[in-house]
Design an enzyme around this catalytic site. Structure first.
Site, PDB file in Angstrom:
ATOM      1  N   GLU A  17      21.696 -15.109 -53.168  1.00  0.00           N
ATOM      2  CA  GLU A  17      20.829 -14.803 -52.024  1.00  0.00           C
ATOM      3  C   GLU A  17      20.354 -16.086 -51.355  1.00  0.00           C
ATOM      4  OE1 GLU A  17      18.363 -11.364 -51.966  1.00  0.00           O
ATOM      5  OE2 GLU A  17      16.579 -12.609 -51.739  1.00  0.00           O
ATOM      6  N   THR A  48      18.203 -12.904 -46.473  1.00  0.00           N
ATOM      7  CA  THR A  48      16.954 -12.147 -46.337  1.00  0.00           C
ATOM      8  C   THR A  48      16.484 -12.115 -44.888  1.00  0.00           C
ATOM      9  OG1 THR A  48      15.478 -14.020 -46.719  1.00  0.00           O
ATOM     10  CG2 THR A  48      16.232 -12.816 -48.660  1.00  0.00           C
ATOM     11  N   TYR A  49      15.506 -11.251 -44.675  1.00  0.00           N
ATOM     12  CA  TYR A  49      14.956 -11.066 -43.341  1.00  0.00           C
ATOM     13  C   TYR A  49      13.473 -11.402 -43.391  1.00  0.00           C
ATOM     14  CZ  TYR A  49      14.284  -8.720 -38.854  1.00  0.00           C
ATOM     15  OH  TYR A  49      14.011  -8.442 -37.545  1.00  0.00           O
ATOM     16  N   GLY A 108       9.608  -3.931 -46.197  1.00  0.00           N
ATOM     17  CA  GLY A 108       8.867  -5.168 -45.901  1.00  0.00           C
ATOM     18  C   GLY A 108       7.507  -5.092 -46.560  1.00  0.00           C
ATOM     19  N   ALA A 127      10.932   2.479 -46.588  1.00  0.00           N
ATOM     20  CA  ALA A 127      12.330   2.091 -46.378  1.00  0.00           C
ATOM     21  C   ALA A 127      13.213   3.301 -46.109  1.00  0.00           C
ATOM     22  CB  ALA A 127      12.826   1.322 -47.606  1.00  0.00           C
ATOM     23  N   HIS A 152       7.064  -0.699 -58.433  1.00  0.00           N
ATOM     24  CA  HIS A 152       6.567  -1.404 -57.257  1.00  0.00           C
ATOM     25  C   HIS A 152       5.048  -1.561 -57.395  1.00  0.00           C
ATOM     26  CE1 HIS A 152       5.286  -2.038 -53.091  1.00  0.00           C
ATOM     27  NE2 HIS A 152       6.486  -2.571 -52.926  1.00  0.00           N
ATOM     28  N   LYS A 168      15.105   7.954 -51.452  1.00  0.00           N
ATOM     29  CA  LYS A 168      15.712   6.878 -50.636  1.00  0.00           C
ATOM     30  C   LYS A 168      17.226   6.848 -50.850  1.00  0.00           C
ATOM     31  CE  LYS A 168      14.565   2.449 -51.724  1.00  0.00           C
ATOM     32  NZ  LYS A 168      13.735   1.234 -51.750  1.00  0.00           N
ATOM     33  N   GLN A 179      14.323  -5.930 -58.159  1.00  0.00           N
ATOM     34  CA  GLN A 179      13.350  -7.025 -58.116  1.00  0.00           C
ATOM     35  C   GLN A 179      13.635  -7.928 -59.320  1.00  0.00           C
ATOM     36  OE1 GLN A 179      11.553  -9.170 -56.818  1.00  0.00           O
ATOM     37  NE2 GLN A 179       9.844  -7.933 -56.055  1.00  0.00           N
ATOM     38  N   GLN A 215       6.920 -22.523 -59.101  1.00  0.00           N
ATOM     39  CA  GLN A 215       7.524 -21.246 -58.721  1.00  0.00           C
ATOM     40  C   GLN A 215       6.966 -20.087 -59.550  1.00  0.00           C
ATOM     41  OE1 GLN A 215      11.742 -22.362 -59.161  1.00  0.00           O
ATOM     42  NE2 GLN A 215      12.169 -20.441 -58.139  1.00  0.00           N
TER      43      GLN A 215
HETATM   44  P1  FAD Z   1       9.917   1.358 -50.173  1.00  0.00           P
HETATM   45  O1  FAD Z   1      11.179   1.872 -50.731  1.00  0.00           O
HETATM   46  O2  FAD Z   1       9.401   1.998 -48.935  1.00  0.00           O
HETATM   47  O3  FAD Z   1       8.812   1.448 -51.330  1.00  0.00           O
HETATM   48  C1  FAD Z   1       7.530   0.839 -51.156  1.00  0.00           C
HETATM   49  C2  FAD Z   1       6.458   1.670 -51.882  1.00  0.00           C
HETATM   50  O4  FAD Z   1       6.296   2.921 -51.237  1.00  0.00           O
HETATM   51  C3  FAD Z   1       6.795   1.998 -53.345  1.00  0.00           C
HETATM   52  O5  FAD Z   1       5.601   2.006 -54.061  1.00  0.00           O
HETATM   53  C4  FAD Z   1       7.399   3.390 -53.256  1.00  0.00           C
HETATM   54  O6  FAD Z   1       7.272   4.114 -54.478  1.00  0.00           O
HETATM   55  C5  FAD Z   1       6.567   3.993 -52.139  1.00  0.00           C
HETATM   56  N1  FAD Z   1       7.270   5.034 -51.381  1.00  0.00           N
HETATM   57  C6  FAD Z   1       8.562   5.011 -50.983  1.00  0.00           C
HETATM   58  N2  FAD Z   1       8.858   6.104 -50.267  1.00  0.00           N
HETATM   59  C7  FAD Z   1       7.713   6.828 -50.201  1.00  0.00           C
HETATM   60  C8  FAD Z   1       7.370   8.063 -49.585  1.00  0.00           C
HETATM   61  N3  FAD Z   1       8.261   8.790 -48.904  1.00  0.00           N
HETATM   62  N4  FAD Z   1       6.077   8.517 -49.698  1.00  0.00           N
HETATM   63  C9  FAD Z   1       5.145   7.801 -50.400  1.00  0.00           C
HETATM   64  N5  FAD Z   1       5.427   6.616 -51.018  1.00  0.00           N
HETATM   65  C10 FAD Z   1       6.692   6.150 -50.904  1.00  0.00           C
HETATM   66  N6  FAD Z   1      10.995  -8.386 -47.956  1.00  0.00           N
HETATM   67  C11 FAD Z   1      11.242  -8.944 -46.753  1.00  0.00           C
HETATM   68  O7  FAD Z   1      10.324  -9.058 -45.935  1.00  0.00           O
HETATM   69  N7  FAD Z   1      12.509  -9.391 -46.410  1.00  0.00           N
HETATM   70  C12 FAD Z   1      13.558  -9.292 -47.258  1.00  0.00           C
HETATM   71  O8  FAD Z   1      14.672  -9.714 -46.932  1.00  0.00           O
HETATM   72  C13 FAD Z   1      13.337  -8.724 -48.561  1.00  0.00           C
HETATM   73  N8  FAD Z   1      14.355  -8.581 -49.453  1.00  0.00           N
HETATM   74  C14 FAD Z   1      14.109  -7.974 -50.660  1.00  0.00           C
HETATM   75  C15 FAD Z   1      15.185  -7.759 -51.550  1.00  0.00           C
HETATM   76  C16 FAD Z   1      14.966  -7.147 -52.786  1.00  0.00           C
HETATM   77  C17 FAD Z   1      16.124  -6.940 -53.734  1.00  0.00           C
HETATM   78  C18 FAD Z   1      13.654  -6.716 -53.153  1.00  0.00           C
HETATM   79  C19 FAD Z   1      13.413  -6.085 -54.492  1.00  0.00           C
HETATM   80  C20 FAD Z   1      12.600  -6.902 -52.266  1.00  0.00           C
HETATM   81  C21 FAD Z   1      12.810  -7.513 -51.014  1.00  0.00           C
HETATM   82  N9  FAD Z   1      11.770  -7.685 -50.093  1.00  0.00           N
HETATM   83  C22 FAD Z   1      12.008  -8.262 -48.869  1.00  0.00           C
HETATM   84  C23 FAD Z   1      10.408  -7.271 -50.436  1.00  0.00           C
HETATM   85  C24 FAD Z   1      10.149  -5.781 -50.025  1.00  0.00           C
HETATM   86  O9  FAD Z   1      10.088  -5.694 -48.621  1.00  0.00           O
HETATM   87  C25 FAD Z   1       8.828  -5.368 -50.666  1.00  0.00           C
HETATM   88  O10 FAD Z   1       8.976  -5.295 -52.062  1.00  0.00           O
HETATM   89  C26 FAD Z   1       8.156  -4.124 -50.105  1.00  0.00           C
HETATM   90  O11 FAD Z   1       6.822  -4.099 -50.584  1.00  0.00           O
HETATM   91  C27 FAD Z   1       8.806  -2.816 -50.469  1.00  0.00           C
HETATM   92  O12 FAD Z   1      10.018  -2.663 -49.874  1.00  0.00           O
HETATM   93  P2  FAD Z   1      10.962  -1.397 -50.248  1.00  0.00           P
HETATM   94  O13 FAD Z   1      12.096  -1.441 -49.311  1.00  0.00           O
HETATM   95  O14 FAD Z   1      11.243  -1.367 -51.690  1.00  0.00           O
HETATM   96  O15 FAD Z   1       9.954  -0.192 -49.863  1.00  0.00           O
END
Ligand code: FAD
Length: 292
Positions: A17, A48-49, A108, A127, A152, A168, A179, A215
């Site tokens: 990455e 990443t974004y 995000g 997401a 999370h 999802k 993670q 880190q």
């Molecule tokens: P989600 O899947 O939306 O989950 C977030 C929270 O919401 C979780 O607690 C989940 O249980 C809950 N949830 C999900 N769906 C629902 C629903 N329908 N109703 C109620 N609760 C729900 N961040 C960046 O800004 N840029 C990046 O490039 C980036 N890359 C990443 C790559 C990886 C492999 C990982 C693990 C994380 C990355 N992140 C990045 C960080 C990420 O954006 C954060 O961890 C963020 O807080 C959650 O993103 P998610 O897509 O997992 O969210």
């Protein structure tokens, strides 16, 4: 190449990455670092974004360059939480124009400003909303998502976290990247639970090599990851000696990766953080294993 095809393989593989530059002036040095990593010919590279302090503007440029110049498949990250539907649609269009086939669909992080804003006005809350948008846009993207072996930080319990993860995946996710974690048993336990919940897509474990003591705090704060005693002693002993810490951090990450391969994991993703020397050292440590 779609990552869903690549992940069907049975031979151990390694991906890396990188993140876009924080400023315009840093662009050249970040581009050079990502090219050095691409020269290692990883199975794919993710860009990443906006995460890790990088800006989002260069994600596509870097992903496009890696693919065109080095033939390395790329995965472009995209977040949605602070964006309007119009902005997200523009970004999807830009990804198509850049020839991106693989998209990591992320919510995000909730920044302090977002925490206080009116959520009823948000176009994307999770997401899964972005996954649906990507599926419905008529382009045939291979979509990845994030998952959390140690849940999370916003989730109240793992059952709930896995329930939303399944929702999802069912919306159109082809693979999940985890993670960071520092204890493989946590990953194996998570895998058991998600398979039991009926989530069958490939899981790519994400390994973060901790190569300097500073880190550690940031990584734990970001991920909430458990630090095993073995890892803590390593930081205690070598944290004040940068070269020793780097060597120990690379060895620890290598050890984790070997254990993952030995237990049937096919692709491992390394959070190489624009550090070609760290990426190369880990790949070199695995040279015979990656040939098999
Ligand atoms: P989600 O899947 O939306 O989950 C977030 C929270 O919401 C979780 O607690 C989940 O249980 C809950 N949830 C999900 N769906 C629902 C629903 N329908 N109703 C109620 N609760 C729900 N961040 C960046 O800004 N840029 C990046 O490039 C980036 N890359 C990443 C790559 C990886 C492999 C990982 C693990 C994380 C990355 N992140 C990045 C960080 C990420 O954006 C954060 O961890 C963020 O807080 C959650 O993103 P998610 O897509 O997992 O969210």
């Amino acid at each position: 190449m779609k990552l869903s095809e690549l992940l069907r393989g049975e031979t151990p593989s390694l991906s890396f990455e990188v993140f876009p530059p924080k400023t315009d002036t840093a662009f050249e040095s970040v581009k050079n670092a990502t090219e050095e990593i691409a020269k290692l010919r990883p199975s794919f590279m993710s860009v990443t974004y906006g995460a890790g302090g990088g800006t989002s503007r260069y994600t596509l440029e870097i992903a496009k360059n890696i693919k065109a110049s080095y033939g390395v498949p790329t995965l472009a990250h995209l977040t949605c939480v602070s964006s309007t539907r119009e902005t997200v649609r523009e970004r999807i269009e830009a990804m198509c124009e850049a020839g991106i086939e693989n998209v990591m669909a992320l919510r995000g992080d909730l920044t302090p400003e977002l925490e206080g804003s009116d959520r009823s006005k948000w176009h994307y809350r999770h997401a899964v909303d972005l996954v649906r948008e990507l599926r419905e846009c008529g382009r045939d993207f291979c979509i990845g998502g994030a998952c959390y072996p140690e849940i999370h930080p916003e989730s109240t319990n793992q059952r709930e976290d896995i329930k939303y993860l399944k929702e999802k995946v069912n919306a159109g996710i082809s693979f999940l990247t985890t993670q960071m974690f520092f204890d493989n048993d946590l990953l194996y336990n998570f895998l058991y639970k998600i398979r039991e919940a009926g989530i069958t897509v490939p899981i790519i474990p994400g390994i973060m090599p901790i190569t300097n003591a500073n880190q550690v705090e940031r990584a734990v704060k970001l991920s909430g990851s458990f630090m095993p005693r073995r890892f803590k002693s390593l930081v205690d002993k070598f944290g004040s000696d940068p070269l020793a810490m780097k060597q120990a951090g690379i060895a620890y990450a290598t050890d984790q990766i070997i254990d993952l391969y030995a237990n049937g994991i096919v692709n491992v993703h390394v959070y190489s953080m624009n550090k070609p020397d760290v990426a190369a050292a880990i790949q070199n440590n695995l040279s015979q294993i990656l040939k098999k």
